[in-house]
Enzyme design. Sequence first.
Site, PDB file in Angstrom:
ATOM      1  N   ARG A 105      62.892  29.482 -34.496  1.00  0.00           N
ATOM      2  CA  ARG A 105      64.007  28.607 -34.102  1.00  0.00           C
ATOM      3  C   ARG A 105      65.125  29.532 -33.643  1.00  0.00           C
ATOM      4  NH1 ARG A 105      65.836  23.191 -35.399  1.00  0.00           N
ATOM      5  NH2 ARG A 105      68.108  23.097 -35.550  1.00  0.00           N
ATOM      6  N   HIS A 132      62.749  21.323 -27.263  1.00  0.00           N
ATOM      7  CA  HIS A 132      62.536  20.997 -28.681  1.00  0.00           C
ATOM      8  C   HIS A 132      61.249  20.176 -28.805  1.00  0.00           C
ATOM      9  CE1 HIS A 132      63.303  20.644 -32.791  1.00  0.00           C
ATOM     10  NE2 HIS A 132      64.409  19.949 -32.816  1.00  0.00           N
ATOM     11  N   GLN A 135      60.183  18.096 -32.075  1.00  0.00           N
ATOM     12  CA  GLN A 135      60.931  16.867 -32.326  1.00  0.00           C
ATOM     13  C   GLN A 135      60.397  15.715 -31.479  1.00  0.00           C
ATOM     14  OE1 GLN A 135      63.580  16.275 -34.674  1.00  0.00           O
ATOM     15  NE2 GLN A 135      62.841  14.237 -34.115  1.00  0.00           N
ATOM     16  N   ASP A 234      71.526  12.247 -29.249  1.00  0.00           N
ATOM     17  CA  ASP A 234      71.676  13.465 -30.053  1.00  0.00           C
ATOM     18  C   ASP A 234      73.167  13.725 -30.199  1.00  0.00           C
ATOM     19  OD1 ASP A 234      71.149  15.814 -31.405  1.00  0.00           O
ATOM     20  OD2 ASP A 234      70.306  16.889 -29.697  1.00  0.00           O
ATOM     21  N   CYS A 274      67.531  12.610 -33.610  1.00  0.00           N
ATOM     22  CA  CYS A 274      66.844  13.731 -34.259  1.00  0.00           C
ATOM     23  C   CYS A 274      67.582  14.261 -35.486  1.00  0.00           C
ATOM     24  CB  CYS A 274      66.584  14.848 -33.255  1.00  0.00           C
ATOM     25  SG  CYS A 274      68.055  15.523 -32.473  1.00  0.00           S
ATOM     26  N   ARG A 302      58.310  14.589 -38.633  1.00  0.00           N
ATOM     27  CA  ARG A 302      58.310  15.994 -38.209  1.00  0.00           C
ATOM     28  C   ARG A 302      57.275  16.757 -39.014  1.00  0.00           C
ATOM     29  NH1 ARG A 302      62.795  18.836 -36.170  1.00  0.00           N
ATOM     30  NH2 ARG A 302      61.536  20.701 -36.496  1.00  0.00           N
TER      31      ARG A 302
END
Length: 319
Positions: A105, A132, A135, A234, A274, A302
């Site tokens: 990450r 991403h 996700q 988001d 998310c 996830r």
Amino acid sequence: MTTLKHYLQFTDLTADEYAYLFERAALIKKKFKAYEKHHPLVDRTLAMIFEKASTRTRVSFEAGMYQLGGSVVHLTTGDSQLGRAEPIEDSAKVISRMTDLVMIRTYEQSKIERFAANSRVPVINGLTNEYHPCQILADIFTFIEHRGPKDGTGNLTDCLKGKTVAWVGDGNNMANTWLQAASLLGFKVHVSTPRGYEVDEKLAAGAHGISAGSYQFFSNPMEACQGADLVTTDVWTSMGYEAENEARKKAFADWCVDTEMMAAAQPDALFMHCLPAHRGEEVEADVIDGPQSVVWDEAENRMHVQKALMEYLLLGKLA
């Protein structure tokens, strides 16, 4: 021995591979809920490398790997040579000789690509500034759970064909990945961002391109939500852009997903985020805490889709 495969952006897998992953995720989740052991990765080790802090990414990967029977090594740039003078290429060569799988990450996509190019084991993108994929993997699986075939038969990605996802907010890594997913799996994305925060179409396309007609841009977020089957958003200010926070609050003021936007969507439209969420900014409390919201299923998923992904990258397709 499976062929070395990385998961750095959504287009790294095919539609058929996604159909398989969603089937495996459903099975793995069912076993998890029934307290049935599922340990295909005994004696395998996952290295997790964090340049960007996280709650959901760390917990979902770490808990998931333990549930698969494996073990985890947690690294940050503060407690390893990654944050010092050692080249990424050298770190990749060393870490991949000692572990079986690496999740990173970080900030720039180029970092994870350089690491993967020098790794002897699969590398997974836990998030970069550009993409991403894990996700979106969870988001699509969540949509399938709620709107897919209840008997579990057929290709699980078919329930997405012809559907519309409304993306309201920043043209960020999530928006880029939604565009990739739509092109690959046959649904459409309506994107609405403030002026100056649009999706970079070339970046979103990646190396594989995006099919014409899989997305459409709207200057008005209400129009983007019209008839949508899923509305998602988001935070306005992603990690690494904190200096822009005040300017973004002003620019995004009309891009808060509210009950009006949800009313413009299909009556059975779902809402996703998310997380972490800022109620009163990118989404109203009445929406994220309302009956159309599936954010908690989305967060849990996830873990399940990533378990299916890790299993697949290490073992290939299982009967």
